[in-house]
Design a protein around this motif. Structure first.
Motif, PDB file in Angstrom:
ATOM      1  N   UNK A  67       0.842  -1.192   0.000  1.00 50.34           N
ATOM      2  CA  UNK A  67       0.000   0.000   0.000  1.00 50.34           C
ATOM      3  C   UNK A  67       0.877   1.242   0.000  1.00 50.34           C
ATOM      4  N   UNK A  68       0.254   2.377  -0.088  1.00 44.26           N
ATOM      5  CA  UNK A  68       1.001   3.625  -0.031  1.00 44.26           C
ATOM      6  C   UNK A  68       0.985   4.388  -1.346  1.00 44.26           C
ATOM      7  N   UNK A  69       0.357   3.825  -2.368  1.00 43.36           N
ATOM      8  CA  UNK A  69       0.352   4.493  -3.667  1.00 43.36           C
ATOM      9  C   UNK A  69      -0.383   5.835  -3.621  1.00 43.36           C
ATOM     10  N   UNK A  71      -0.418   7.786  -0.868  1.00 41.29           N
ATOM     11  CA  UNK A  71       0.016   8.477   0.349  1.00 41.29           C
ATOM     12  C   UNK A  71       0.263   9.955   0.057  1.00 41.29           C
ATOM     13  N   UNK A 358      -7.324   1.056   7.042  1.00 45.01           N
ATOM     14  CA  UNK A 358      -5.936   0.596   7.128  1.00 45.01           C
ATOM     15  C   UNK A 358      -5.835  -0.620   8.048  1.00 45.01           C
ATOM     16  N   UNK A 391      -4.028   4.876   2.785  1.00 43.34           N
ATOM     17  CA  UNK A 391      -2.718   5.475   2.527  1.00 43.34           C
ATOM     18  C   UNK A 391      -2.561   6.874   3.121  1.00 43.34           C
TER      19      UNK A 391
ATOM     20  N   UNK B 184       4.226   1.401  10.382  1.00 43.63           N
ATOM     21  CA  UNK B 184       4.006   2.800  10.009  1.00 43.63           C
ATOM     22  C   UNK B 184       4.840   3.731  10.883  1.00 43.63           C
ATOM     23  N   UNK B 202       6.027   0.876   5.047  1.00 41.31           N
ATOM     24  CA  UNK B 202       4.693   0.422   4.631  1.00 41.31           C
ATOM     25  C   UNK B 202       4.034   1.410   3.679  1.00 41.31           C
ATOM     26  N   UNK B 203       4.092   2.688   3.962  1.00 41.33           N
ATOM     27  CA  UNK B 203       3.431   3.649   3.076  1.00 41.33           C
ATOM     28  C   UNK B 203       4.400   4.227   2.051  1.00 41.33           C
ATOM     29  N   UNK B 204       5.650   4.427   2.462  1.00 46.57           N
ATOM     30  CA  UNK B 204       6.639   4.961   1.530  1.00 46.57           C
ATOM     31  C   UNK B 204       7.333   3.802   0.816  1.00 46.57           C
TER      32      UNK B 204
END
Lengths: 392, 237
Positions: A67-69, A71, A358, A391, B184, B202-204
């Motif tokens: 995930x994170x696309x 963000x 999340x 995200x 995170x 996780x997000x980056x």
């Protein structure tokens, strides 16, 4: 599949761990095991979610979410904006339930400042939030059914959701990212005919839920695709921090509107629907019933809106005292929390959003193990995630 | 609503200090750390002078209604706290602020206390794991666990302070939900959790350098090298 029954929480922890994709000596191609990517650009992932599936034929052996696309650094932005300026940003997290996001944020800051919104504002807030819950569940139902192959509900739910969006538009000028509330109350007085529009919607919508149910609830294909699919036990759900309809479908009667009432939910009479099996079908039933219960709340609220101001005594410059607060609400997808640290200035020192999507998405792995690929699509739909919120 | 007339004139922090925080903090990034928070944990005193100082030139009438709205942390007393205080003594402080209870504990006690809260006190739902950065403190980070007990219908927070570069015990074996939440925190603050099964960003993106939620990481800052290599553009802005 229930791992927590074995009394070893470590097993669950390891189960959610990664798939060791980088290990070169693993003979994936020599056996029947196969790694495939689902997404990030896949219509059934409801946004940009990438799921790495480890398969044995069509059977899912394990998954890993990437995930994170989407963000955008919402928490960092918050530290560089004033409390008032940050308010519209929260609408962009769960953009299907922008009103709920706004309610949670405004209430958290109000709590930090120790002020309360006036009674009239509370009623307006509850009506709009519950309308938004219905709209969010409609969007979920339409897309979820579409993923599984039933196209008709999509047209029905979008047709009916339009009526809610029209009310939002008349109230505040926006349909999706509403920014309907302000810290201390509401910005806008209700327009002439607001109560009538809401009442009309209720009488319009009551038979529509029956219409959705007539299409799906006893539909043979729907039953085959959802019964006993994506089962999660109550113990696993709690261990994984799952909240909202997913938790309730596993039989845990827990709804923040009842457990720790916020706004003025304690004034209204409504039930918390729960399921028994924790499968996709039960989650469907729970959400259908939640729409009916939301209508009950709206009906009581719209008949009792008191007269009075809509804005509390809040200074123009929002400057909460030094301290920290955690406040959470029952958003359509689960517990949406805001943890705010104030240093006494006009900007949050730290603002943390506890997003329901999340945390719920983390349960995907345990829910799909042992199922077929096609069921993964059903389970992603039933968790009801919005990637904007996953995200942030 | 009209009582507060004066708006932009007084600078919020008492003394504007030289920009020492970081090269890229920007105008807003600099004034934030002035009003440091940690002292509030020991005593509520610093909370008071900050508020009137900013408002001193506002008419007295306007200041009056705002005054009683400033609550202070008070000691939190409950059987649970007594039990742990007897056992752990000075390594633990229990406070209530705005009706919300929290424990400030020493870092060494963390794995023990978290496990006992889960097993003995029925705090079976880990709502959130997060952190906050205080660059001027010796122990720069607050790590915060927000817990909830279904049986008690009660929430509490556990906080601890750790230094930059230090690690903290992972809670994944206590609450599996901590897995992504700790990832995170690692992603955003660079705090390592010992015993985490799969501690990675996780997000980056995996190769990203820097931890964005640290105070010395500017709002416009980015890993330019990563952006150029992976996106094929000069800048992500």
């Amino acid at each position: 599949m229930s791992i927590s029954e074995k009394g070893n929480p470590n097993a669950l922890a390891n189960a959610v761990s990664n798939l060791d994709l980088d290990t070169p000596e693993k003979p994936y191609l020599d056996s029947n095991e196969l790694i495939i990517n689902m997404g990030p650009q896949h219509p059934a992932t409801h946004g940009v979610l990438r799921v790495i599936l480890k398969l044995d034929g069509e059977k899912v052996l394990g998954t890993e979410c990437v995930i994170g696309y989407l963000h955008r650094g919402v928490e960092k932005i918050a530290e560089n904006r004033t409390y008032t300026m940050f308010n519209p940003y929260v609408d962009r997290m769960d953009y299907c339930a922008a009103v709920s996001n706004g309610l949670g944020y405004c209430e958290a800051v109000e709590k930090l400042m120790n002020v309360e919104a006036p009674a009239r504002a509370q009623y307006i807030r509850v009506i709009l939030t519950e309308l938004n819950r219905i709209a969010s569940h409609q969007l979920w139902l339409g897309t979820h059914a579409l993923d599984i192959g039933a196209m008709t509900p999509l047209f029905y739910t979008f047709r009916d959701r339009e009526e809610i969006l029209k009310i939002f538009e008349r109230y505040c000028g926006a349909r999706l990212t509403t920014h309907a509330f302000r810290i201390g109350g509401c910005q806008y007085e209700t327009y002439a005919g607001f109560e009538k529009d809401v009442t009309n919607f209720l009488s319009f919508f009551a038979p529509k839920i029956d219409e959705y149910e007539a299409l799906l609830t006893t539909n043979r294909i729907w039953l085959e695709r959802t019964k006993n699919v994506g089962v999660i036990s109550a113990a696993d759900a709690i261990a994984l921090g799952v909240t909202g309809p997913v938790l309730r479908a596993s039989g845990v009667k827990w709804d923040l509107r009842k457990a720790q009432p916020y706004a003025n939910y304690s004034k209204f009479d409504f039930e918390i629907p729960i399921g028994e099996n924790g499968d996709t079908y039960d989650r469907y039933l729970v959400r259908m019933e939640e729409m009916r219960q939301s209508m009950r709340i709206i009906e009581q609220a719209v008949g009792g809106i008191p007269e009075g101001p809509i804005m509390g005594k809040v200074p123009k410059v929002i400057k909460p005292p030094v301290g920290e607060i955690y406040h959470s609400i029952e958003a359509p997808k689960g517990e949406l929390g805001y943890f705010i640290v104030s240093d006494g200035s006009t900007q949050p020192y730290r603002l943390r959003v506890r997003p329901p999507s999340f945390v719920n998405l983390q349960a995907l792995d345990i829910m799909v193990r042992g199922l077929l690929i096609a069921d993964v699509v059903a389970v992603i739909g039933t968790i009801d995630i919005v990637l904007g919120e996953v995200d942030r | 609503m009209a009582e507060e007339v004066k708006t932009p004139a007084p600078p919020p922090p008492p003394q504007p200090q030289p920009a020492k925080t970081g090269p890229s903090g920007g105008p807003e990034g600099e004034k934030k750390p002035t009003a440091e928070k940690p002292a509030a944990a020991e005593s509520a005193a610093p909370a008071k002078p900050a508020a009137p100082a900013g408002k001193s030139d506002v008419p007295a009438k306007a200041a009056a209604p705002a005054k009683p709205a400033v609550p202070t942390p008070v000691p939190w007393t409950s059987p649970l706290v007594e039990k742990y205080r007897n056992q752990y003594g000075s390594g633990l402080e229990a406070l209530t602020y705005l009706g919300q209870n929290y424990l400030s504990v020493d870092r060494s006690l963390i794995p023990d206390i978290l496990r006992r809260l889960r097993e003995d006190e029925q705090f079976d739902y880990c709502v959130d794991v997060t952190a906050a950065h205080y660059p001027k403190r010796e122990k720069q980070f607050d790590v915060i666990w927000i817990l909830y007990s279904f049986a008690r219908n009660e929430r509490m927070r556990v906080k601890t302070q750790i230094a930059d570069g230090a690690s903290i015990a992972s809670a994944v074996s206590i609450w599996p939900t901590a897995n992504w939440l700790e990832r995170e925190v690692y992603d955003m603050f660079g705090i390592r959790f010992d015993g985490h099964p799969d501690l990675k960003r996780i997000l980056l993106p995996d190769g990203w350098k820097g931890y964005p939620l640290r105070k010395d990481y500017g709002i416009l800052q980015q890993d330019t090298e990563w952006v150029q290599i992976n996106l094929g553009i000069e800048s992500g802005q």
